[in-house]
Design a protein around this motif. Sequence first.
Motif, PDB file in Angstrom:
ATOM      1  N   ARG A 257       0.347  -1.247  -0.442  1.00 52.90           N
ATOM      2  CA  ARG A 257       0.197   0.463   0.069  1.00 52.90           C
ATOM      3  C   ARG A 257       1.035   1.331  -0.194  1.00 52.90           C
ATOM      4  NH1 ARG A 257      -3.521  -2.583  -1.950  1.00 52.90           N
ATOM      5  NH2 ARG A 257      -5.191  -3.147  -1.638  1.00 52.90           N
ATOM      6  N   THR A 258       2.121   1.004   0.320  1.00 57.10           N
ATOM      7  CA  THR A 258       2.847   2.580  -0.110  1.00 57.10           C
ATOM      8  C   THR A 258       3.660   2.573  -0.963  1.00 57.10           C
ATOM      9  OG1 THR A 258       4.074   2.093   1.951  1.00 57.10           O
ATOM     10  CG2 THR A 258       2.526   3.355   2.740  1.00 57.10           C
ATOM     11  N   PHE A 259       4.049   3.616  -1.971  1.00 52.66           N
ATOM     12  CA  PHE A 259       4.999   3.427  -3.278  1.00 52.66           C
ATOM     13  C   PHE A 259       5.968   4.641  -2.928  1.00 52.66           C
ATOM     14  CE2 PHE A 259       1.617  -0.209  -3.928  1.00 52.66           C
ATOM     15  CZ  PHE A 259       2.599  -1.787  -4.315  1.00 52.66           C
ATOM     16  N   LEU A 260       6.996   4.734  -3.278  1.00 53.00           N
ATOM     17  CA  LEU A 260       7.616   6.048  -4.108  1.00 53.00           C
ATOM     18  C   LEU A 260       8.270   4.910  -5.680  1.00 53.00           C
ATOM     19  CD1 LEU A 260       9.946   7.961  -4.398  1.00 53.00           C
ATOM     20  CD2 LEU A 260      11.097   7.102  -2.992  1.00 53.00           C
ATOM     21  N   LEU A 261       7.738   5.774  -6.085  1.00 47.96           N
ATOM     22  CA  LEU A 261       8.227   5.230  -8.002  1.00 47.96           C
ATOM     23  C   LEU A 261       8.494   6.363  -8.660  1.00 47.96           C
ATOM     24  CD1 LEU A 261       7.228   2.839  -9.382  1.00 47.96           C
ATOM     25  CD2 LEU A 261       4.466   4.480 -10.424  1.00 47.96           C
ATOM     26  N   LEU A 369       1.420  16.338   3.911  1.00 51.31           N
ATOM     27  CA  LEU A 369       1.385  15.638   4.782  1.00 51.31           C
ATOM     28  C   LEU A 369       0.635  15.907   5.662  1.00 51.31           C
ATOM     29  CD1 LEU A 369       5.441  16.416   5.491  1.00 51.31           C
ATOM     30  CD2 LEU A 369       4.481  14.735   4.631  1.00 51.31           C
ATOM     31  N   ALA A 370       0.197  17.154   5.983  1.00 46.98           N
ATOM     32  CA  ALA A 370      -1.408  17.498   6.626  1.00 46.98           C
ATOM     33  C   ALA A 370      -2.301  16.580   6.232  1.00 46.98           C
ATOM     34  CB  ALA A 370      -1.564  18.500   6.938  1.00 46.98           C
ATOM     35  N   ILE A 371      -3.148  16.223   5.232  1.00 47.85           N
ATOM     36  CA  ILE A 371      -3.666  15.188   3.737  1.00 47.85           C
ATOM     37  C   ILE A 371      -3.467  14.564   4.645  1.00 47.85           C
ATOM     38  CG2 ILE A 371      -4.795  15.272   1.958  1.00 47.85           C
ATOM     39  CD1 ILE A 371      -4.535  17.900   1.288  1.00 47.85           C
ATOM     40  N   LEU A 406       4.554   9.000   3.487  1.00 45.36           N
ATOM     41  CA  LEU A 406       4.058   7.856   3.140  1.00 45.36           C
ATOM     42  C   LEU A 406       3.741   6.831   4.164  1.00 45.36           C
ATOM     43  CD1 LEU A 406       6.520   7.138   0.008  1.00 45.36           C
ATOM     44  CD2 LEU A 406       3.947   6.619  -0.342  1.00 45.36           C
ATOM     45  N   GLY A 407       4.420   7.886   6.271  1.00 41.08           N
ATOM     46  CA  GLY A 407       3.974   7.664   6.924  1.00 41.08           C
ATOM     47  C   GLY A 407       4.979   6.528   6.957  1.00 41.08           C
ATOM     48  N   GLY A 446       8.712   0.087  -0.088  1.00 41.99           N
ATOM     49  CA  GLY A 446       7.984   0.236  -1.686  1.00 41.99           C
ATOM     50  C   GLY A 446       9.026   1.101  -2.045  1.00 41.99           C
ATOM     51  N   ILE A 447      10.090   1.356  -1.999  1.00 45.34           N
ATOM     52  CA  ILE A 447      10.763   2.220  -3.048  1.00 45.34           C
ATOM     53  C   ILE A 447      10.884   1.095  -4.417  1.00 45.34           C
ATOM     54  CG2 ILE A 447      12.903   3.087  -4.017  1.00 45.34           C
ATOM     55  CD1 ILE A 447      13.303   3.540  -0.907  1.00 45.34           C
ATOM     56  N   VAL A 448      10.579   1.823  -5.824  1.00 45.17           N
ATOM     57  CA  VAL A 448      10.234   1.398  -6.750  1.00 45.17           C
ATOM     58  C   VAL A 448      11.060   2.323  -7.603  1.00 45.17           C
ATOM     59  CG1 VAL A 448       9.266  -0.001  -8.747  1.00 45.17           C
ATOM     60  CG2 VAL A 448       8.223  -0.085  -6.701  1.00 45.17           C
ATOM     61  N   ARG A 449      12.151   1.245  -8.065  1.00 46.50           N
ATOM     62  CA  ARG A 449      13.791   2.461  -9.423  1.00 46.50           C
ATOM     63  C   ARG A 449      13.416   1.366 -10.368  1.00 46.50           C
ATOM     64  NH1 ARG A 449      15.029   7.329 -10.609  1.00 46.50           N
ATOM     65  NH2 ARG A 449      17.017   6.904 -11.266  1.00 46.50           N
ATOM     66  N   ARG A 450      12.859   1.502 -11.519  1.00 47.54           N
ATOM     67  CA  ARG A 450      13.182   0.969 -12.696  1.00 47.54           C
ATOM     68  C   ARG A 450      14.249   1.851 -13.853  1.00 47.54           C
ATOM     69  NH1 ARG A 450       8.913  -2.329 -12.067  1.00 47.54           N
ATOM     70  NH2 ARG A 450       7.873  -0.296 -12.216  1.00 47.54           N
ATOM     71  N   ARG A 451      15.568   1.543 -14.371  1.00 51.50           N
ATOM     72  CA  ARG A 451      16.053   2.361 -15.839  1.00 51.50           C
ATOM     73  C   ARG A 451      14.991   1.654 -16.556  1.00 51.50           C
ATOM     74  NH1 ARG A 451      22.173   1.933 -14.340  1.00 51.50           N
ATOM     75  NH2 ARG A 451      20.961   0.293 -13.845  1.00 51.50           N
ATOM     76  N   LYS A 452      15.294   3.273 -18.026  1.00 56.91           N
ATOM     77  CA  LYS A 452      15.198   2.692 -19.166  1.00 56.91           C
ATOM     78  C   LYS A 452      15.537   1.467 -19.508  1.00 56.91           C
ATOM     79  CE  LYS A 452      13.303   7.322 -20.374  1.00 56.91           C
ATOM     80  NZ  LYS A 452      13.032   8.421 -20.848  1.00 56.91           N
TER      81      LYS A 452
END
Length: 726
Positions: A257-261, A369-371, A406-407, A446-452
Amino acid sequence: MARPGQRRPGRARSDSPARSGSGARTGSGAQRSRAKRPVEEGLVPVLAGIAREVDGIVRRPPTRPALRTKFQVVALLVREERARVMADTTLSSAARTKQLKELDGVATQLARIAARDTSLLALLAEDARVSDAARAYKATVMRAGGLEPVEEEPPPPPAEPAPGVEKQVVPRSVISHRMANPFLAPDFEAAAQRVARPRRLAGWELLEPLFRSFEVAGAGAPACMPLPDPRTVPVPAGRELMRHQAQVVAAAARGHRTFLLADEPGLGKTAQALLAAQAADAYPLLVVAPNVVKTNWAHEVGLWTPFRRATVVHGDGDQVDAFADVVIVNYDILDRHAGWLGDHGFRGMVVDEAHFIKNKTSQRSQHVLAIADRIRARMARPLLMALTGTPLINDIEDFRAIWQYLGWIDDEKPLGALLMALEETGLTPADREFAAAARQAVIDMGIVRRRKADVVADIPARRVADLPVELDGAVGRSIRAAEETLARRLVGRYRAAVEARAGAGVDDGIDLELARRVAAAELKDSSDKAGGENVFTMVRRIGQAKAGLAADYAAQLARNVGKVVFFAKHVDVMDQAEQTFADRGIRYASIRGDQTPKVRERNVTAFVEDPEVQVVVCSLTAAGVGINLQVASNLVLAELSWTYAEQTQAIDRIHRIGQSEPVTAWRVIAAQTIDSRIAELIDSKSGLAARALDGAAEDDVSSSTDVQLDALVGLLTDALAGEGVV
């Protein structure tokens, strides 16, 4: 004596307000009808009786004040009784279900009444005024239902509004949405989640080691969480999802449920976010995006999730559809809408171009952040996604606000699952292995890092080609003279600082730390002063001097290889380039920051679809994100950005999924000026992201220090070396 708010067993209810006003009946039948049965004991039958009475009166308008009071009191007591039943641990499951069903019956009857007289809806609002007469009648009804009313204190005087509150608005559509669900209780399941209690790590400072772990422990290890094999993801006809996109959707479908895309720009993060929200059933979904792309987000909703309705918030939100599945708002108007957005019941939130919130002291960062905090407080495990191809701009600390959104952390420590993961490593920051373990723990959040180059083999390569140009004539001489003046000023500051050292002798060589302090002081003065020659005015003059040369080269490319994208930083450089294209008979489109979304869309469409429009002239800041210009494969950078990220975002307007040709970005650089040094520093900025996210070896990357500061330091040290200070 029963305690306030508790039932008083055995109390007679002959004074029940439900019976007042009804016609009297005579004879033994009347006595039998008034005889109480055990099933009628309690508050709910009283409320049902009053509701029936109100229903009968509403059918014979007009509505009187006394009826409005009864309607409001019944609504208030239904809410309170529901909360009491839910919190009563002595009730069996069957008893609780039965009582809730009875309350639902009364609530349904109230809804029907309000449908007949819509003026009653205003009485259901959370902030609706409760008169003294209503408070007194509420006490009477409670006593009739066997409850002892609680003494209510008079409402406190209105508090001073918080800064910025006076700007906040609540669109009419949002009020209608609230009234349509007046009895909908928030989801407090999140409170029951397991809370990590630090044991071994209690007392340790953990945030700084976490951030540093991405600088020291990343060699050879890409920053990407383990992702499941892609599953079949239903997409609309004519759309196609690539494997790397389907992996993120599959992870959301499995419960993440949490992603740094943080995929490189051009790999389709928008589609991944929308389909992940669909897989997680995260509706309604809030999308916060830059103003230039919010209309495009609505377009993408229609492409990827056509059965979901999107609404875009403009201005005060007069046209917003609060019943839509996806609400899209830009950073600049969050101060007006943060209040209702936090209470709207969102089940998911996407922050696009999330590096916009890296400065935690900024208003937009604080609102985001508040929302997010209020969504987490009302919703168990909402879908939270931060989208950015350039999560790090200047420093590893740029992660801080994104992780907090992301909490994963708060201002002081890791939270929840991240803290538990750190505990489970069995390590502390004093252990050598902690950095690698901590880095992986964050990535798994939830870190997702892909290069081309890694995931999309069919996207052709790109290259940045530098085009050095000589600035001849009076303009060139003027710029070089300005650089010499700036260098002499820096040298003067440096020598004055050396001489001011108490008791210090003359040191051999250049004091680099002092040089940086001198450069920082000059940079601050340049930012504070509106007039005078400084590094910013000098760079702008260089851009103006290069404008004609860059436009000439773009015109040649347009005639020889087809469509060309022309990027500039300043309006006057864009104006000069457009005049050059007009003089050459080349049709062009323009994308600037002061355009409305409709004008921008029309100009993008003209460049993409009209074969006669050969060039599009773009602002680096206004067109660097959110638009697709892949119809071109050549791009001219007439002016240099101060950040590697901004340059990369510009190039990725054409180097993205769907590109069929090799991409070349032509950087026009003024030789023998500070322009050349800035270009070198921009290239070195790629090192931060490479080390922190792509697993590049530390020896292969340069420092991530500020380009402006380093440019001035280089100018100063070159001048000192020229004077023989070595």
